[in-house]
Design a protein around this motif. Sequence first.
Motif, PDB file in Angstrom:
ATOM      1  N   ALA A 179       1.404  -1.064  -0.220  1.00  0.00           N
ATOM      2  CA  ALA A 179       0.364  -0.081   0.554  1.00  0.00           C
ATOM      3  C   ALA A 179       1.026   1.116  -0.127  1.00  0.00           C
ATOM      4  CB  ALA A 179      -0.579  -0.107   0.975  1.00  0.00           C
ATOM      5  N   ALA A 180       2.145   1.099   0.355  1.00  0.00           N
ATOM      6  CA  ALA A 180       3.187   2.603   0.939  1.00  0.00           C
ATOM      7  C   ALA A 180       3.108   2.417  -0.486  1.00  0.00           C
ATOM      8  CB  ALA A 180       4.048   2.756   2.015  1.00  0.00           C
ATOM      9  N   ARG A 181       3.591   1.677  -1.106  1.00  0.00           N
ATOM     10  CA  ARG A 181       4.453   1.685  -2.620  1.00  0.00           C
ATOM     11  C   ARG A 181       3.187   2.183  -3.713  1.00  0.00           C
ATOM     12  NH1 ARG A 181       8.684  -1.365  -4.613  1.00  0.00           N
ATOM     13  NH2 ARG A 181       9.089  -1.572  -2.717  1.00  0.00           N
ATOM     14  N   LEU A 182       2.607   1.527  -3.551  1.00  0.00           N
ATOM     15  CA  LEU A 182       1.291   2.336  -3.965  1.00  0.00           C
ATOM     16  C   LEU A 182       0.781   4.380  -4.471  1.00  0.00           C
ATOM     17  CD1 LEU A 182      -0.113   1.156  -6.716  1.00  0.00           C
ATOM     18  CD2 LEU A 182      -2.546   0.569  -5.357  1.00  0.00           C
ATOM     19  N   ASP A 183       0.762   4.512  -3.364  1.00  0.00           N
ATOM     20  CA  ASP A 183       0.945   5.337  -2.640  1.00  0.00           C
ATOM     21  C   ASP A 183       1.895   6.390  -3.574  1.00  0.00           C
ATOM     22  OD1 ASP A 183      -1.142   5.141  -0.885  1.00  0.00           O
ATOM     23  OD2 ASP A 183       0.110   5.256   0.944  1.00  0.00           O
ATOM     24  N   GLU A 184       3.338   5.876  -3.474  1.00  0.00           N
ATOM     25  CA  GLU A 184       3.923   6.831  -3.868  1.00  0.00           C
ATOM     26  C   GLU A 184       3.884   6.313  -5.784  1.00  0.00           C
ATOM     27  OE1 GLU A 184       8.447   5.452  -3.215  1.00  0.00           O
ATOM     28  OE2 GLU A 184       7.652   4.069  -1.611  1.00  0.00           O
ATOM     29  N   ALA A 187       1.158   9.225  -5.475  1.00  0.00           N
ATOM     30  CA  ALA A 187       1.435  10.297  -5.226  1.00  0.00           C
ATOM     31  C   ALA A 187       0.571  11.915  -5.581  1.00  0.00           C
ATOM     32  CB  ALA A 187       2.534  10.155  -4.786  1.00  0.00           C
ATOM     33  N   GLN A 188       0.667  12.407  -6.896  1.00  0.00           N
ATOM     34  CA  GLN A 188       0.149  13.586  -7.775  1.00  0.00           C
ATOM     35  C   GLN A 188      -1.405  13.432  -6.871  1.00  0.00           C
ATOM     36  OE1 GLN A 188       1.307  15.230 -11.346  1.00  0.00           O
ATOM     37  NE2 GLN A 188      -1.013  15.406 -12.055  1.00  0.00           N
ATOM     38  N   ALA A 189      -2.561  12.496  -7.321  1.00  0.00           N
ATOM     39  CA  ALA A 189      -3.412  12.721  -7.011  1.00  0.00           C
ATOM     40  C   ALA A 189      -3.662  12.022  -5.459  1.00  0.00           C
ATOM     41  CB  ALA A 189      -4.271  11.587  -7.241  1.00  0.00           C
ATOM     42  N   LEU A 190      -2.962  11.283  -4.650  1.00  0.00           N
ATOM     43  CA  LEU A 190      -3.327  12.135  -3.353  1.00  0.00           C
ATOM     44  C   LEU A 190      -3.180  12.985  -3.259  1.00  0.00           C
ATOM     45  CD1 LEU A 190      -1.939   8.194  -2.565  1.00  0.00           C
ATOM     46  CD2 LEU A 190      -4.567   8.312  -2.822  1.00  0.00           C
ATOM     47  N   GLY A 191      -2.128  13.567  -3.429  1.00  0.00           N
ATOM     48  CA  GLY A 191      -1.855  15.116  -2.755  1.00  0.00           C
ATOM     49  C   GLY A 191      -3.045  16.278  -3.193  1.00  0.00           C
TER      50      GLY A 191
END
Length: 437
Positions: A179-184, A187-191
């Motif tokens: 999950a942490a890797r997919l967050d990377e 990252a733009q959309a999550l930001g």
Amino acid sequence: MRISVFGCGYLGAVHAACMAKLGHEVVGIDVVEHQVASLSRGEAPFYEPGLPELLREALDTGRLTFTSSAAAAADAEVHFVCVGTPQKKGENGADLTYVHAAIADLAPHLKPGDVVVGKSTVPVGTAELLLETIRATQPEATLIWNPEFLREGHAVKDTLHPDRFVYGTTPDEAGASAAARLDEVYAQALGEGTPKIETDLATAQLVKVAANSFLATKISFINAMAELCEKTGADVTSLADAIGLDDRIGRKFLNAGLGFGGGCLPKDIRAFMARAGELGADQALTFLREVDAINMRRRVRMVDLAREVCGGSIVGRQIAVLGAAFKPESDDVRDSPALSVSAQMQLQGAQVRVTDPRAIENARKKWPDLTFVETVEEAVADAEVVLLLTEWREYLDLEPQVIAKLVEVPRIVDGRNCLQPEQWRAAGWTYRALGRQ
């Protein structure tokens, strides 16, 4: 991030190009050589607004490449599985051949710590089997399920700026790491504040088919109301407007008409029913059989309505059909209601001419016996009735006074309830639509 994308059809090609746009180093892998060659030239093998420009931009940066060699995935850290899951021939269930083949091709190239991301729409329980295959080859690799929610015609936007992310993970350290890797990766959309839901593998696999089943149910509900409206003299569009103002219901997907088609909703609800049956929960989804049946009845009703407009018979009648794609802004003709209606009318003796801004080539391959023409003017020339079956913007903008000069008889059947009846009637047309008098 170094990313591989297995499967470069509609989902995979869009996803690969968008990941490169976000700055990742991406290799797209597909077994279809001509598709790989086309994408490598920056040519999308299907119509999707904005994709050709995005492909060329990403290829020019050097961050995006395409190949038919699975070995190219060896340098990647995150591997997206984006292959198709079509309906099995003669059955309702999903054909998982391509999913299992993709994992089998990928597994020998996995490294410790690699993350496999499932995006294909699969029956619940599939991810768990794929994870066993992955860990049998590389015990230190893991799987996360991240369903896609693309809308054809809006796929680039939906990938770069999605309305939500769903992560299905295993309840262990490997799942948290994935999950942490997919967050990377995202990252733009999550930001930007895109909502994210983390859940178990089973729930994540259910999300897409549950969402599609709900949308299909909503469409078929208003089409069932259209059937009642035709019997009672009511107007289904006004009905939809009224109930849509209830914020518990909403107006979206309450457009009565010819119903849904394409490569997702029909096969997904059928696969959902089939999987429920395998799990012994078929009673929970029996309503989807009627959802499917209502949808198919709309096609028969459209033919009947054309016959009514023509005075009881379409034999020998010249009929113009506007639209071949299953929806506008797409060249996808899979399970297209427009083509189904066209073929039924031709089989019943009508002389049918079909046009579409983007889908003629694909439609001709699927329905070679139909007559296709390039322009609206060619389609409607001397027509005794015009059927609008795909709501392309250029059809909504037609001037009824101009088209009236080209047809034999000014009669139009609006299969999508998208025209202004008053405007067409004022220009001398007989106007009919599903669920309206």
